[in-house]
Design a protein around this motif. Structure first.
Motif, mmCIF file in Angstrom:
data_model
loop_
_atom_site.group_PDB
_atom_site.id
_atom_site.type_symbol
_atom_site.label_atom_id
_atom_site.label_comp_id
_atom_site.label_asym_id
_atom_site.label_seq_id
_atom_site.Cartn_x
_atom_site.Cartn_y
_atom_site.Cartn_z
ATOM 1 N N ARG A 125 0.861 -1.185 0.000
ATOM 2 C CA ARG A 125 0.000 0.000 0.000
ATOM 3 C C ARG A 125 0.893 1.228 0.000
ATOM 4 N N THR A 126 0.295 2.372 -0.318
ATOM 5 C CA THR A 126 0.989 3.646 -0.202
ATOM 6 C C THR A 126 0.193 4.526 0.751
ATOM 7 N N VAL A 127 0.893 5.150 1.691
ATOM 8 C CA VAL A 127 0.234 6.050 2.641
ATOM 9 C C VAL A 127 0.854 7.437 2.538
ATOM 10 N N ALA A 128 0.010 8.449 2.758
ATOM 11 C CA ALA A 128 0.468 9.832 2.827
ATOM 12 C C ALA A 128 0.055 10.374 4.182
ATOM 13 N N LEU A 129 0.998 10.918 4.905
ATOM 14 C CA LEU A 129 0.728 11.454 6.239
ATOM 15 C C LEU A 129 1.216 12.886 6.354
ATOM 16 N N ALA A 130 0.378 13.721 6.963
ATOM 17 C CA ALA A 130 0.794 15.077 7.294
ATOM 18 C C ALA A 130 1.814 14.996 8.431
#
Length: 189
Positions: A48-53
């Motif tokens: 999976r790919t995650v984007a986090l602030a």
């Protein structure tokens, strides 16, 4: 980035053949937003790919069917190709061990037993029994007694039973038990 935790649902007991949902919490403790690949290794492997602030958490969820009983691990690896420069590269993997218990009861089929039994008569009881693990015992309960069936090595189990000289109405119960203690019962009137 770091793996903050893994929660399996259901958590205990975890049974073979059961669908399980894994919730994985990922933390970005840094001061910049980040996007990273997440590799999940369990019964299969997925990415999976995650984007986090910056200074945030996110949760990803996956579901899978559990395989064979025994010891297993659910592993989460963040940034497996090491694309992100981080102050701590040693917190990118979490290995969550869990135990899978046998959740599949034995199967009995091809049952041979007479429909009616005369007083003093000997008769054959036979059946095919199988299990995803190992059968521990196959037996019949009749007239307040238990009779072990013997295996022939090909999945067929049998025994010769003898009816008492005074015979009333009785139910023949066939039972197969596996090594985990799971039982299947079939009643024959």
């Amino acid at each position: 980035l770091s793996v903050a935790g893994v929660v399996l649902n259901p958590s205990e007991p975890i049974l073979s053949g059961q669908s399980v949902e894994a919730s994985i919490t990922i933390r970005n403790a840094g001061d910049q937003a980040a996007e990273a690949e997440v590799r999940l290794t369990h019964e299969t492997e997925e990415t999976r790919t995650v984007a986090l602030a910056a200074q945030s958490f996110t949760t990803i969820v996956t579901a899978f069917i559990l395989g064979t009983p025994g010891a297993h691990v659910f592993a989460v690896t963040l940034d497996p190709a090491n694309q992100l420069a981080e102050s701590d590269e040693n917190n990118n993997t979490l290995v969550y061990p869990y135990e899978v218990e046998d959740g599949t009861a034995p199967v009995m089929e091809g049952i041979e037993a007479p429909g009616t039994i005369g007083a003093g008569q000997s008769f054959l009881v036979a059946l095919n029994a199988s299990d995803n693990m190992n059968l521990a015992r196959v037996w019949a309960r009749w007239q307040n007694s238990e009779f072990d069936l013997s295996p022939d090595g090909n999945g067929r189990w049998s025994a010769i039973l003898s009816a008492p000289t005074e015979l009333g109405q009785a139910t023949l119960t066939l039972i197969a038990e596996d090594s985990a203690g799971l039982e299947t019962h079939i009643d024959r009137d």
